[in-house]
Design an enzyme around this catalytic site. Structure first.
Site, PDB file in Angstrom:
ATOM      1  N   HIS A 113       2.032   1.570  -1.577  1.00 42.54           N
ATOM      2  CA  HIS A 113       0.572   1.490  -1.619  1.00 42.54           C
ATOM      3  C   HIS A 113      -0.080   2.486  -2.557  1.00 42.54           C
ATOM      4  O   HIS A 113      -1.151   2.235  -3.085  1.00 42.54           O
ATOM      5  CB  HIS A 113      -0.019   1.488  -0.215  1.00 42.54           C
ATOM      6  CG  HIS A 113       0.157   0.155   0.410  1.00 42.54           C
ATOM      7  ND1 HIS A 113       1.219  -0.147   1.219  1.00 42.54           N
ATOM      8  CD2 HIS A 113      -0.525  -1.002   0.230  1.00 42.54           C
ATOM      9  CE1 HIS A 113       1.166  -1.422   1.535  1.00 42.54           C
ATOM     10  NE2 HIS A 113       0.126  -1.975   0.961  1.00 42.54           N
ATOM     11  N   ARG A 165      -8.271 -10.356   4.982  1.00 43.60           N
ATOM     12  CA  ARG A 165      -7.039 -10.261   5.763  1.00 43.60           C
ATOM     13  C   ARG A 165      -7.272  -9.342   6.955  1.00 43.60           C
ATOM     14  O   ARG A 165      -7.829  -8.254   6.798  1.00 43.60           O
ATOM     15  CB  ARG A 165      -5.906  -9.706   4.902  1.00 43.60           C
ATOM     16  CG  ARG A 165      -4.608  -9.578   5.682  1.00 43.60           C
ATOM     17  CD  ARG A 165      -3.456  -9.154   4.808  1.00 43.60           C
ATOM     18  NE  ARG A 165      -3.523  -7.744   4.476  1.00 43.60           N
ATOM     19  CZ  ARG A 165      -2.639  -7.142   3.689  1.00 43.60           C
ATOM     20  NH1 ARG A 165      -1.661  -7.816   3.130  1.00 43.60           N
ATOM     21  NH2 ARG A 165      -2.752  -5.854   3.426  1.00 43.60           N
ATOM     22  N   GLU A 194       4.996 -13.649   3.840  1.00 46.56           N
ATOM     23  CA  GLU A 194       5.597 -12.415   3.341  1.00 46.56           C
ATOM     24  C   GLU A 194       6.834 -12.019   4.141  1.00 46.56           C
ATOM     25  O   GLU A 194       7.326 -10.902   4.026  1.00 46.56           O
ATOM     26  CB  GLU A 194       4.564 -11.279   3.314  1.00 46.56           C
ATOM     27  CG  GLU A 194       3.861 -11.012   4.630  1.00 46.56           C
ATOM     28  CD  GLU A 194       2.823  -9.880   4.551  1.00 46.56           C
ATOM     29  OE1 GLU A 194       2.866  -9.076   3.621  1.00 46.56           O
ATOM     30  OE2 GLU A 194       1.963  -9.822   5.449  1.00 46.56           O
ATOM     31  N   ASN A 230       5.152  -8.553  -2.218  1.00 45.14           N
ATOM     32  CA  ASN A 230       5.563  -7.152  -2.029  1.00 45.14           C
ATOM     33  C   ASN A 230       6.475  -7.031  -0.820  1.00 45.14           C
ATOM     34  O   ASN A 230       7.543  -6.434  -0.879  1.00 45.14           O
ATOM     35  CB  ASN A 230       4.341  -6.248  -1.820  1.00 45.14           C
ATOM     36  CG  ASN A 230       3.329  -6.399  -2.926  1.00 45.14           C
ATOM     37  OD1 ASN A 230       3.680  -6.858  -4.005  1.00 45.14           O
ATOM     38  ND2 ASN A 230       2.087  -6.036  -2.661  1.00 45.14           N
ATOM     39  N   ASP A 231       6.023  -7.607   0.288  1.00 42.20           N
ATOM     40  CA  ASP A 231       6.861  -7.572   1.482  1.00 42.20           C
ATOM     41  C   ASP A 231       7.943  -8.642   1.427  1.00 42.20           C
ATOM     42  O   ASP A 231       9.070  -8.401   1.838  1.00 42.20           O
ATOM     43  CB  ASP A 231       5.997  -7.751   2.736  1.00 42.20           C
ATOM     44  CG  ASP A 231       5.342  -6.438   3.136  1.00 42.20           C
ATOM     45  OD1 ASP A 231       6.025  -5.401   3.074  1.00 42.20           O
ATOM     46  OD2 ASP A 231       4.150  -6.450   3.492  1.00 42.20           O
ATOM     47  N   CYS A 267      -0.827 -13.174  -3.576  1.00 38.92           N
ATOM     48  CA  CYS A 267      -1.619 -11.944  -3.679  1.00 38.92           C
ATOM     49  C   CYS A 267      -0.735 -10.706  -3.744  1.00 38.92           C
ATOM     50  O   CYS A 267      -1.217  -9.583  -3.749  1.00 38.92           O
ATOM     51  CB  CYS A 267      -2.609 -11.842  -2.525  1.00 38.92           C
ATOM     52  SG  CYS A 267      -1.805 -11.788  -0.918  1.00 38.92           S
TER      53      CYS A 267
HETATM   54  C1  PEP Z   1       2.320  -8.168   0.120  1.00 43.21           C
HETATM   55  O1  PEP Z   1       3.084  -7.785   1.004  1.00 43.21           O
HETATM   56  O2  PEP Z   1       2.692  -8.760  -0.900  1.00 43.21           O
HETATM   57  C2  PEP Z   1       0.863  -7.926   0.230  1.00 43.21           C
HETATM   58  C3  PEP Z   1       0.018  -8.445  -0.627  1.00 43.21           C
HETATM   59  O3  PEP Z   1       0.423  -7.123   1.235  1.00 43.21           O
HETATM   60  P1  PEP Z   1       0.566  -5.540   1.246  1.00 43.21           P
HETATM   61  O4  PEP Z   1       0.950  -5.085  -0.132  1.00 43.21           O
HETATM   62  O5  PEP Z   1      -0.750  -4.996   1.671  1.00 43.21           O
HETATM   63  O6  PEP Z   1       1.660  -5.307   2.242  1.00 43.21           O
HETATM   64 MG    MG Z   2       2.367  -7.174   2.937  1.00 40.19          MG
END
Ligand code: PEP
Ligand code: MG
Length: 569
Positions: free
Chosen positions: A192, A335, A434, A457-458, A505
């Site tokens: 993050h 979200r 995710e 990302n996850d 996203c």
């Molecule tokens: C993801 O996991 O791709 C996502 C967009 O959420 P975050 O990065 O907030 O976990």
């Molecule tokens: Mg995520």
């Protein structure tokens, strides 16, 4: 000159001066009872440290006032009152004069006793002050012991921060006017801190492993946030070279601005959507500035994390409505809170976990803390009366979770109806894809929801079993891994078969190296940090949809991430 490397996490080059942000440990002096003649001097030390702390708090208060308004600044008045509490000061002085403790020991004991007392009070507001008071006490003690106090809200011009890690709450207090970049020892591209850097458009390098011990405050430093390069005390030639690069990048940025108002349509007429990701209402300005036509991800957890208490329905409603009204007529995907993993929430008192990314997080918390979830859903629903709002649930692994969340959502609608509050009755509800489980049976989820958004990302970290924030395994973390790409293709196809919209996203959506591939895979909407919007739009404008589809087949036939990346080149 010394050259170090890390992972390029946020594009752009910066030239500045080092500021080491590092919590120095408080080591108390040896415990020795005082003699009567020294009482006086210990009390003077105590009082001077208090005055110094007060001056610092006043200066922070005024900076916060300019940056964040009166509300946030007034919080510091409360902190100053705590610092000057007469009972507390008397208690500490007694420890010096009656028990013969040195000022530092007396202060440490006084702070611990006072915080314990606060934390045991019935009044929840006062209880929450215990954590504030620990912070204030630490400042006071550090001033007494002449230990450097790291403060990110008050930086010298052209500062580049060097730190082990930058948490989202650290980034929230960053002095953006003077911060030219940051370097962290830990973390990967989708941690993050890296995502925040991109949304703030600050160059950043992460995962350098060790750097703090190599640098000193005030040294000259150059960072390249794309290549992940760092030069400490660079030569004049390096500075010149980077000044030129910086100039070129600024020119390229201006050039890109020209396509801001063009629709993202390929040469053969296929149109997609490009949206922005935001963490707080202020981020919307950069998203609009870049010409994005919606918000594909509003990470509401930052609202919770940047507050010292659980935000009320009214506070949340105001934040959500501000975004909806600013981007009138554009879809805003809100979200629900995604706390847990690397995002902590001190006042929720979550237990420390061995595997926080696999633990108690996101929708799992919301479904347990039903009141908190309802407060948020009602705030979102009320904001939906002012534009096109969509609700999105994070970290879904089972259809049960979607159904349970929807039951609560229906309860909220009913309760709002009863008190005559307006909301969009046709509000769309979707989920983040995710987790491997939701990706594998996306075709089943598609019958339960109105839309999907792929969180790469996850998804990447869970599919590959590679921690997204761990620099030790960052070489393995890649959404270009054929397993992740196949999963993405399956999810897109599942959405299309059912006729629901599919967006992405995760950070992969903003990776210009992947744009043509994702286009060919059939992605409808790309949602990303504001800083990537124009670059991705440029790629779309230059692409041909029919060719991208052919090219997709070639890429998906590859066997390793390296082969994929090579083919993409
Ligand atoms: C993801 O996991 O791709 C996502 C967009 O959420 P975050 O990065 O907030 O976990
Ligand atoms: Mg995520």
């Amino acid at each position: 000159m010394m050259r170090l490397t890390g992972i390029g996490a946020s594009e752009g080059v910066s030239i500045g001066r080092v500021y080491v942000f590092h919590e120095e440990e408080i080591v108390l002096p040896e415990e020795k009872l005082l003699t009567e003649e020294t009482y006086e001097s210990e009390i003077i030390k105590l009082e001077e440290a208090m005055k110094k702390s007060k001056t610092q708090l006043i200066s922070i208060r005024e900076k916060v006032r300019i940056k964040m308004g009166d509300d946030k600044a007034d919080i510091f008045d409360g902190h100053i009152l705590l610092l000057e509490d007469e009972d507390l000061v008397d208690e500490i002085k007694n420890k010096i004069m009656e028990d013969g403790l040195k000022a530092a020991h007396a202060l440490k004991e006084g702070i611990d006793e006072y915080s314990l007392m606060l934390s045991q009070l019935d009044d929840p507001y006062l209880r929450e002050r215990a954590a504030d008071f620990q912070d204030i006490g630490k400042r006071w003690l550090k001033n007494l012991l002449n230990i450097k106090i790291s403060d990110l809200s008050n930086l010298e011009p052209d500062t580049i921060i060097i730190t082990n890690d930058l948490t989202p709450s650290d980034t929230a207090q960053l002095d953006l006017k003077n911060c030219r970049g940051f370097v962290t020892e830990v973390g990967g591209k989708t941690a993050h801190s890296a995502i925040m850097a991109r949304s703030l458009e600050i160059p950043a390098v992460v995962g350098t492993k060790s750097i703090i011990s190599e640098v000193k405050d005030g040294q000259r430093i150059v960072i390249d946030g794309e290549k992940g390069e760092i030069y400490i005390e660079p030569t004049d030639a390096i500075i010149k070279e980077y000044e030129n690069i910086r100039e070129e990048q600024q020119k390229a940025k201006l050039e890109l601005k020209k396509i801001k108002d063009l629709k993202p349509i390929t040469k053969d007429g296929h149109e997609v959507e490009i949206w922005g990701n935001i963490g707080k209402p202020e981020d919307i300005d950069a998203v609009m500035e870049a010409g994005a036509t919606g918000v594909g991800l509003y990470r509401t957890e930052f609202l919770f994390m940047n507050s010292d208490h659980m935000p009320t329905e009214e506070e949340q409603y105001r934040a959500y409505r501000e975004v909806v009204e600013k981007m009138k007529n554009c879809p805003i995907t809100i979200r629900t809170m995604d706390i847990g993993g690397d995002k902590e929430l001190p006042y929720l008192d979550l237990p420390k976990e061995m595997n926080p990314f696999l633990g108690y997080r996101a929708i799992r918390i919301s479904l347990v803390h039903k009141d908190m979830f309802k407060t948020q859903l009602k705030a979102i629903l009320r904001a939906s009366a002012y534009g096109t709002v969509k609700i999105m649930y994070p970290m879904i692994t089972s259809i049960n979770e979607v159904r349970a969340a929807n039951v609560i959502l229906e309860e909220c609608k009913k309760e709002l109806d009863e008190i005559g509050k307006k909301f969009d009755r046709n509000i769309k509800v979707g989920i983040m894809i995710e987790t491997p489980s939701s990706a594998i049976i996306a075709y089943k989820f598609a019958k339960e929801v109105d839309f999907f958004s792929i969180g790469t990302n996850d998804l990447t970290q869970y599919f590959l079993a590679v921690d997204r924030g761990n620099e030790m395994v960052s070489d393995l973390y890649s959404a270009f891994n054929p397993a992740v790409l196949e999963a993405i293709q399956k999810v897109i196809d599942a959405a299309h078969d059912r006729g629901i919209p599919i967006s992405m996203c995760g950070e992969f959506a903003g990776n210009k190296q992947a744009t043509e591939l994702l286009l060919g895979m059939g992605l409808d909407a790309f949602s990303m940090s504001a800083s990537s919007v124009l670059q991705v739009k440029k790629k779309i404008l230059e692409s041909n949809y029919a060719e991208a589809q052919k090219y997709r087949d070639l890429i998906l036939s590859k066997n390793t991430p390296e082969e994929v990346v090579d083919a993409l080149r």
